[in-house]
Design an enzyme around this catalytic site. Structure first.
Site, mmCIF file in Angstrom:
data_model
loop_
_atom_site.group_PDB
_atom_site.id
_atom_site.type_symbol
_atom_site.label_atom_id
_atom_site.label_comp_id
_atom_site.label_asym_id
_atom_site.label_seq_id
_atom_site.Cartn_x
_atom_site.Cartn_y
_atom_site.Cartn_z
ATOM 1 N N SER A 83 0.849 -1.189 0.000
ATOM 2 C CA SER A 83 0.000 0.000 0.000
ATOM 3 C C SER A 83 0.885 1.240 0.000
ATOM 4 O O SER A 83 2.111 1.144 0.066
ATOM 5 C CB SER A 83 -0.901 0.009 1.232
ATOM 6 O OG SER A 83 -0.103 0.282 2.368
ATOM 7 N N LYS A 84 0.217 2.379 -0.040
ATOM 8 C CA LYS A 84 0.930 3.665 -0.154
ATOM 9 C C LYS A 84 2.032 3.847 0.873
ATOM 10 O O LYS A 84 3.068 4.432 0.597
ATOM 11 C CB LYS A 84 -0.091 4.800 0.007
ATOM 12 C CG LYS A 84 -0.458 5.414 -1.323
ATOM 13 C CD LYS A 84 -0.743 6.893 -1.146
ATOM 14 C CE LYS A 84 -0.386 7.632 -2.413
ATOM 15 N NZ LYS A 84 -1.470 7.743 -3.340
#
Ligand code: GLU
Length: 467
Positions: free
Chosen positions: A238-239
């Site tokens: 994820s980010k």
């Protein structure tokens, strides 16, 4: 054998993330390898989340990666009439039915099931009521009450789902719009898709989709659900693990070939081979070696592969990818021959194109700014003589070649009794402003006689001004 037809159906609610790019790649490679077809379909039925910017971003990233499509892009939102037609077929043959239960009623059924220790679900109340279409009716699929639906997954093996745990799920909302699983199946079916490789977050949908295929008397495609890409801490990527979009990797100076090489290896293997050209991948890709366990995204590995891909390409090929990065630094590289020379000297020492563009800066500047430390050490009254001698020698050259430059260096070394480094470093600083650069001769050759002399003269002048 019928041709392989694969697809990539992104939902356009953001950029193309690297997990999605990997899925696209697997499908694209398989179609290419088998000389089949790869279809692009934009799943934009969620009007609130889909944007045209994001469609464009996805198309741009696919194009940058060199993933081209044989058909499409189709837009799922424009296919509502086809979805409706298939829903009608399902109702007409009795495989689906209208249901008029209100959301409150369905909630109550779910609660009741829970109370008996069962999975919360719709209880099939309208199954045999033979209702007609009404303003508030939905269409539900009549699902089997017993038995199992087995996904014969080429990655995971057979995965069985109990039919008793699947309720008569909704195919069409009361407003006439199709539900996700119906739209996907009808699109895949009508586009002739026979092979579906996708993330295993979709495995949960697959038994439902299989039941729809069966209800339509249609052949179920081959499914392969690949494990998600993980971050360094083994949670889903994820980010917070870093850059997620393909566009960011483009901006960071990665080559598309390196990105696809890296992404494919995150879920597929061919012995212990790590480096693949695009053509290599097309020839060697297969479904048998898609991995069952999730891989971790490793920036260092990607970086190392990028360096190898940079080194494996010709200056001509690299130029097209480097130009935007030079432009970002306001460097205008209009002379192709010069730029190819620049690239040749920098490719062996650059991990990314951004690094290469930054290292190329000195080549394109009219005046060189000297790094303070480098100048203090190498541009001094002591080195001035070396610089003057070399400028004089180079200016007098009729043929400007590596051999003639070497002769000048040798002569200065003999006259001054100094080693090569003591001669080369002041010249390097005069030419580049710093002490780190490509090999001195190759660099001087790319720069050309005139600029070389001019820069050495400027350094001499600078030393004199400091006095
Ligand atoms: N639109 C889905 C997504 O972006 C893909 C659906 C599928 O592959 O079946 O995740």
């Amino acid at each position: 054998m019928e041709p392989i037809i694969t697809r990539f159906p992104p939902s356009p609610s953001g950029y193309l993330h690297i997990g999605g790019a990997r899925t696209a790649l697997f499908n694209w490679l398989y179609a290419k390898k088998t000389k089949g077809k790869f279809i692009l379909r934009i799943e934009d039925t969620d009007a609130a989340r889909s944007t045209t910017e994001s469609v464009q971003a996805i198309l741009d990233s696919l194009e940058w990666l060199g993933i081209d499509w044989d058909e499409g892009p189709y837009f799922q939102s424009q296919r509502a009439p086809i979805h409706a037609e298939y829903i009608e077929k399902l109702v007409a043959c009795g495989a689906a039915y209208y249901c008029s239960c209100t959301p409150d009623e369905v909630d109550a059924m779910r609660e009741a099931a829970k109370a008996c220790g069962k999975k919360p679900m719709y209880n099939g109340k309208c199954r045999d009521r033979h209702l007609e279409k009404g303003p508030d009716t939905v269409v539900r699929l009549r699902t089997p009450d017993t038995g199992v639906t087995v996904v014969e997954d080429i990655v995971k093996g057979n995965v069985a789902f109990q039919n008793a745990e699947m309720d008569d799920f909704i195919l069409q909302r009361s407003d006439g719009s199709a539900m996700y699983n119906l739209a996907v199946v009808v699109d895949d079916l009508t586009m002739g898709i026979n092979t579906i490789i996708r993330g295993d977050d979709h495995l949960i949908n697959t038994p439902k989709q299989m039941l729809i295929y069966q209800a339509l008397n249609a052949a179920v495609p081959v499914f392969g659900h690949v494990p998600m890409v993980l971050g360094s801490d083994k949670s889903r990527l994820s980010k917070r693990h870093g850059a997620m979009s393909v566009g960011e990797y483009q901006k960071m100076g990665f080559l598309p070939d390196a990105v696809i090489n890296y992404l494919v290896r995150l879920g597929w293997s061919h012995g212990d081979q790590e480096f693949f050209t695009r053509q290599d991948l097309i020839e060697k890709f297969d479904l048998e070696h898609l991995g069952r366990s999730a891989s971790m995204f490793d920036m260092d590995k990607l970086m190392a592969l990028n360096a190898r891909h940079i080194q494996s390409k010709s200056p001509e090929d690299l130029a097209a990818f480097l130009l935007p990065h030079l432009q970002d630094l306001q460097l205008t590289a209009e002379d192709n021959v010069f730029t190819h020379g620049v690239i040749q000297t920098l490719a062996p020492r650059s991990k990314t194109l951004v690094e290469m563009a930054q290292a190329a800066r000195f080549y394109y500047q009219d005046t060189i700014e000297f790094d303070e430390k480098a100048a203090a050490k190498f541009l001094t009254p002591d080195t001035m003589g070396i610089l003057q001698h070399s400028a004089k020698g180079i200016r007098a050259l009729d043929t400007y070649t590596e051999a003639s430059l070497e002769d000048i260096f040798k002569k200065i070394m003999d006259d001054s009794k100094l080693g090569f480094g003591k001669i080369a470093q002041p010249i390097r600083v005069a030419i580049t402003g710093t002490t780190v650069s490509p090999g001195i001769f190759e660099m001087l050759l790319v720069l050309g006689k005139e600029k070389t002399v001019c820069r050495i003269d400027a350094a001499v002048k600078w030393i004199q001004e400091q006095a």
